[in-house]
Write a protein that holds these residues in place. Sequence first.
Motif, PDB file in Angstrom:
ATOM      1  N   LYS A   1       0.837  -1.199   0.000  1.00  0.00           N
ATOM      2  CA  LYS A   1       0.000   0.000   0.000  1.00  0.00           C
ATOM      3  C   LYS A   1       0.870   1.247   0.000  1.00  0.00           C
ATOM      4  O   LYS A   1       1.953   1.260   0.579  1.00  0.00           O
ATOM      5  N   GLU A   2       0.342   2.293  -0.666  1.00  0.00           N
ATOM      6  CA  GLU A   2       1.100   3.536  -0.808  1.00  0.00           C
ATOM      7  C   GLU A   2       0.143   4.721  -0.784  1.00  0.00           C
ATOM      8  O   GLU A   2      -0.979   4.651  -1.293  1.00  0.00           O
ATOM      9  N   LEU A   3       0.587   5.818  -0.163  1.00  0.00           N
ATOM     10  CA  LEU A   3      -0.223   7.036  -0.146  1.00  0.00           C
ATOM     11  C   LEU A   3      -0.186   7.692  -1.516  1.00  0.00           C
ATOM     12  O   LEU A   3       0.889   8.016  -2.027  1.00  0.00           O
TER      13      LEU A   3
ATOM     14  N   GLU B   1      -8.742  15.118  -5.094  1.00  0.00           N
ATOM     15  CA  GLU B   1      -9.448  16.158  -4.342  1.00  0.00           C
ATOM     16  C   GLU B   1      -8.431  17.158  -3.786  1.00  0.00           C
ATOM     17  O   GLU B   1      -7.348  16.776  -3.332  1.00  0.00           O
ATOM     18  N   SER B   2      -8.791  18.446  -3.805  1.00  0.00           N
ATOM     19  CA  SER B   2      -7.885  19.470  -3.288  1.00  0.00           C
ATOM     20  C   SER B   2      -8.686  20.631  -2.717  1.00  0.00           C
ATOM     21  O   SER B   2      -9.880  20.768  -2.992  1.00  0.00           O
ATOM     22  N   PHE B   3      -8.011  21.436  -1.914  1.00  0.00           N
ATOM     23  CA  PHE B   3      -8.643  22.623  -1.331  1.00  0.00           C
ATOM     24  C   PHE B   3      -7.574  23.693  -1.220  1.00  0.00           C
ATOM     25  O   PHE B   3      -6.440  23.418  -0.826  1.00  0.00           O
TER      26      PHE B   3
ATOM     27  N   ASN C   1      -9.255  21.329   7.453  1.00  0.00           N
ATOM     28  CA  ASN C   1      -8.555  20.106   7.874  1.00  0.00           C
ATOM     29  C   ASN C   1      -9.435  18.861   7.713  1.00  0.00           C
ATOM     30  O   ASN C   1      -9.521  18.018   8.591  1.00  0.00           O
ATOM     31  N   SER C   2     -10.091  18.777   6.555  1.00  0.00           N
ATOM     32  CA  SER C   2     -10.984  17.644   6.305  1.00  0.00           C
ATOM     33  C   SER C   2     -10.242  16.438   5.721  1.00  0.00           C
ATOM     34  O   SER C   2     -10.790  15.343   5.679  1.00  0.00           O
ATOM     35  N   PHE C   3      -8.990  16.623   5.276  1.00  0.00           N
ATOM     36  CA  PHE C   3      -8.199  15.522   4.715  1.00  0.00           C
ATOM     37  C   PHE C   3      -7.348  14.899   5.819  1.00  0.00           C
ATOM     38  O   PHE C   3      -6.630  15.601   6.524  1.00  0.00           O
ATOM     39  N   LYS C   4      -7.409  13.570   5.966  1.00  0.00           N
ATOM     40  CA  LYS C   4      -6.596  12.890   6.967  1.00  0.00           C
ATOM     41  C   LYS C   4      -5.123  12.908   6.576  1.00  0.00           C
ATOM     42  O   LYS C   4      -4.245  13.107   7.390  1.00  0.00           O
ATOM     43  N   GLU C   5      -4.854  12.648   5.290  1.00  0.00           N
ATOM     44  CA  GLU C   5      -3.490  12.686   4.769  1.00  0.00           C
ATOM     45  C   GLU C   5      -3.478  13.626   3.573  1.00  0.00           C
ATOM     46  O   GLU C   5      -4.408  13.618   2.761  1.00  0.00           O
ATOM     47  N   TYR C   6      -2.422  14.421   3.447  1.00  0.00           N
ATOM     48  CA  TYR C   6      -2.396  15.371   2.329  1.00  0.00           C
ATOM     49  C   TYR C   6      -0.975  15.862   2.041  1.00  0.00           C
ATOM     50  O   TYR C   6      -0.079  15.768   2.876  1.00  0.00           O
TER      51      TYR C   6
ATOM     52  N   PHE D   1      -3.670  18.803  -1.117  1.00  0.00           N
ATOM     53  CA  PHE D   1      -4.055  17.713  -2.004  1.00  0.00           C
ATOM     54  C   PHE D   1      -4.279  16.452  -1.163  1.00  0.00           C
ATOM     55  O   PHE D   1      -3.366  15.988  -0.478  1.00  0.00           O
ATOM     56  N   GLU D   2      -5.497  15.934  -1.200  1.00  0.00           N
ATOM     57  CA  GLU D   2      -5.833  14.763  -0.390  1.00  0.00           C
ATOM     58  C   GLU D   2      -5.080  13.530  -0.863  1.00  0.00           C
ATOM     59  O   GLU D   2      -4.921  13.305  -2.066  1.00  0.00           O
ATOM     60  N   LYS D   3      -4.610  12.731   0.117  1.00  0.00           N
ATOM     61  CA  LYS D   3      -3.938  11.470  -0.186  1.00  0.00           C
ATOM     62  C   LYS D   3      -4.591  10.358   0.637  1.00  0.00           C
ATOM     63  O   LYS D   3      -5.076  10.592   1.748  1.00  0.00           O
TER      64      LYS D   3
END
Length: 372
Positions: free
Chosen positions: A258-260, A265-267, A286-291, A307-309
């Motif tokens: 697995k890889e991020l 999706e972006s903000f 801060n709606s993205f857990k990883e970015y 950028f959401e990851k």
Amino acid sequence: MKESRFDSVLTIEINILEPEKVLNIISKEGIFIKNVKRLNIALLSLDVYEEDYKDIKKIVKANRGKIKIVKERGRNILIRRLKRRSSLLVGSVLFGLIIFILSTHIWSIDIKTTENLSPYEVREILSKLGVKQGMKKNALDVYSLEKKLEDSSSEIVWARSRIEGSTLKIDIEEKVNPPKLLEKEVDSVIATMDGEVKRIYTESGTAVVEPGNMVKKGDILIEPYNGSEGTKYECIASGKVMANTFYDKEVDIRISGKELKRTGESFKEKYITFFGRRIYLKKYTNSFKEYDKIEDNTGLIKGVEYFEKELKEVKLERDEEVLKASKKLEKLLLKDLTNEAKVVGKDIDVTDLGYGMIRVKVQFVVLQDIAL
């Protein structure tokens, strides 16, 4: 029941399977309604006081119905609308005022120099002259600043300063020192790097290496003389020596596990700086857990894009990814070489790092001119 309550009247629609049941419950609760209309078998339209709307909504929801407001009227509602609009107007005026105040100050200093003088040194000079970020534009005389910069350093021939927007731009022209004369006019051609000599093109001078010789950086390739023993005379050595040179490049690749990775999706949040503090025009929640994030600090309105990851399953063909990595590394190498240089060979070595990771290491053989 005071008639003044009609200052806040709502026209609502109720969508429910048993309209009569809901009307009976509303009446039992002592809630006043008027202008009741049956639009279809399950849809009612009626007028209610605004203060009774929440109670009616609870009754409708409790009986699995839907309710919506289709019209509002009355003095109280009009007053609230005017308050909202006035708040928006006041906010707009304040924002415009802040932008205007910010536009009267210098918030960035762009310095361009040539070789000997660094932008940092010029910034130090400006600081001593009292020129810094945050100062008012009308407190700065650009023509006087140019004269002070020219007088501040013997390295500065002339200076040009101008204000563009909220940026002070400084262009510095430096003194060009005359080139140092060589101690002797003639010299040898030497190797700029290690390599295996393949071909020699001598324009002037005598080659001291042959095809097949291994040379080190700094070795003499062509000596500055012509002729044979007894009839030698000095000259300016020149020529080309084509040699195979060697470069190592490597990259780590995940082929399983697995890889991020970015989801697409972006903000983007936007803000302005006011005396060292950030005033946000658009704030990231801060709606993205990883970015990943990219900051843009240029201009009056600055920003940070997120950028959401998320973890995604990776399953790639080993041989195919090794080939792709080899081509990618070759492209990166060619960017640093001259147009005449050519990759004539490569040796690929793959190491298993574990946990689905491999390391691709490529040794490139490059044919190029190593003469200096």
